[in-house]
Design a protein around this motif. Structure first.
Motif, PDB file in Angstrom:
ATOM      1  N   UNK A  48      -5.128   3.236   7.637  1.00 29.08           N
ATOM      2  CA  UNK A  48      -5.057   2.213   6.590  1.00 29.08           C
ATOM      3  C   UNK A  48      -5.408   2.794   5.215  1.00 29.08           C
ATOM      4  N   UNK A  49      -5.829   4.042   5.192  1.00 30.99           N
ATOM      5  CA  UNK A  49      -6.172   4.687   3.933  1.00 30.99           C
ATOM      6  C   UNK A  49      -4.960   4.759   3.017  1.00 30.99           C
ATOM      7  N   UNK A  50      -5.108   4.218   1.806  1.00 31.15           N
ATOM      8  CA  UNK A  50      -3.994   4.153   0.860  1.00 31.15           C
ATOM      9  C   UNK A  50      -4.492   3.519  -0.434  1.00 31.15           C
ATOM     10  N   UNK A  51      -3.634   3.558  -1.441  1.00 28.91           N
ATOM     11  CA  UNK A  51      -3.854   2.741  -2.634  1.00 28.91           C
ATOM     12  C   UNK A  51      -3.166   1.403  -2.386  1.00 28.91           C
ATOM     13  N   UNK A  52      -3.904   0.331  -2.599  1.00 31.54           N
ATOM     14  CA  UNK A  52      -3.387  -1.010  -2.362  1.00 31.54           C
ATOM     15  C   UNK A  52      -3.053  -1.669  -3.694  1.00 31.54           C
ATOM     16  N   UNK A  53      -1.848  -2.229  -3.746  1.00 28.67           N
ATOM     17  CA  UNK A  53      -1.342  -2.850  -4.966  1.00 28.67           C
ATOM     18  C   UNK A  53      -1.047  -4.323  -4.734  1.00 28.67           C
ATOM     19  N   UNK A  54      -1.309  -5.091  -5.767  1.00 26.47           N
ATOM     20  CA  UNK A  54      -0.957  -6.500  -5.767  1.00 26.47           C
ATOM     21  C   UNK A  54       0.363  -6.665  -6.520  1.00 26.47           C
ATOM     22  N   UNK A  55       1.063  -7.736  -6.218  1.00 29.90           N
ATOM     23  CA  UNK A  55       2.424  -7.864  -6.754  1.00 29.90           C
ATOM     24  C   UNK A  55       2.864  -9.324  -6.722  1.00 29.90           C
ATOM     25  N   UNK A  70       0.839  -1.189   0.000  1.00 35.56           N
ATOM     26  CA  UNK A  70       0.000   0.000   0.000  1.00 35.56           C
ATOM     27  C   UNK A  70       0.879   1.245   0.000  1.00 35.56           C
ATOM     28  N   UNK A  71       0.292   2.303  -0.540  1.00 34.28           N
ATOM     29  CA  UNK A  71       1.005   3.578  -0.568  1.00 34.28           C
ATOM     30  C   UNK A  71       0.024   4.696  -0.267  1.00 34.28           C
ATOM     31  N   UNK A  72       0.307   5.406   0.816  1.00 35.04           N
ATOM     32  CA  UNK A  72      -0.484   6.564   1.199  1.00 35.04           C
ATOM     33  C   UNK A  72       0.173   7.817   0.633  1.00 35.04           C
ATOM     34  N   UNK A  73      -0.572   8.888   0.460  1.00 33.27           N
ATOM     35  CA  UNK A  73       0.006  10.132  -0.086  1.00 33.27           C
ATOM     36  C   UNK A  73       1.201  10.591   0.729  1.00 33.27           C
ATOM     37  N   UNK A  74       2.288  10.869   0.043  1.00 35.81           N
ATOM     38  CA  UNK A  74       3.480  11.371   0.696  1.00 35.81           C
ATOM     39  C   UNK A  74       4.301  10.325   1.425  1.00 35.81           C
ATOM     40  N   UNK A  75       3.900   9.072   1.309  1.00 34.68           N
ATOM     41  CA  UNK A  75       4.615   8.002   2.002  1.00 34.68           C
ATOM     42  C   UNK A  75       5.147   6.987   1.010  1.00 34.68           C
TER      43      UNK A  75
END
Length: 121
Positions: A89-96, A38-43
């Protein structure tokens, strides 16, 4: 390499649950490992959970006891069940897809487009 498509994100209240899905275009049975980041804004992007070919799992410290990763080889799909969600937990979640060595997960450069998860307080 397999193509990955995430789904299941959305807006949920704090304490709620969501289940994310990651559908692969090909067989995941022989893959060394698959993970959710996951990636949150600015993180920076961070590992949330990973599942190894033998079924063993690993989790980031912030989600242990709340999130569960699983896989359905017949459907070529990996899931992330998220319970007791928090605003952080707010973020964009990516699969990999990735490799596993000595208990650590190493992501390959094979990512889905991501799915947004927003947890309101």
């Amino acid at each position: 390499q397999v193509q990955l498509v995430e789904s299941g994100g959305g807006l949920v209240q704090s304490g709620g649950s969501l289940r994310l899905s990651c559908a692969a275009s090909g067989s995941i049975f022989s893959l060394d490992g698959m993970g959710w980041y996951r990636q949150a804004p600015g993180k920076e992007r961070e590992l949330v959970a990973a599942i190894v070919r033998d079924g063993s799992t690993m989790y980031g410290d912030s989600v242990k006891g709340r999130f569960t990763i699983s896989r359905d080889n017949a459907k070529n799909t990996v899931y992330l069940q998220m319970n007791s969600l928090k605003p952080e937990d707010t973020a964009v979640y990516f699969c990999n897809t990735g490799l596993v060595s000595r208990g650590k997960y190493y992501p390959l450069n094979n990512w889905g487009q991501g799915t947004q998860v927003t947890v309101s307080s």
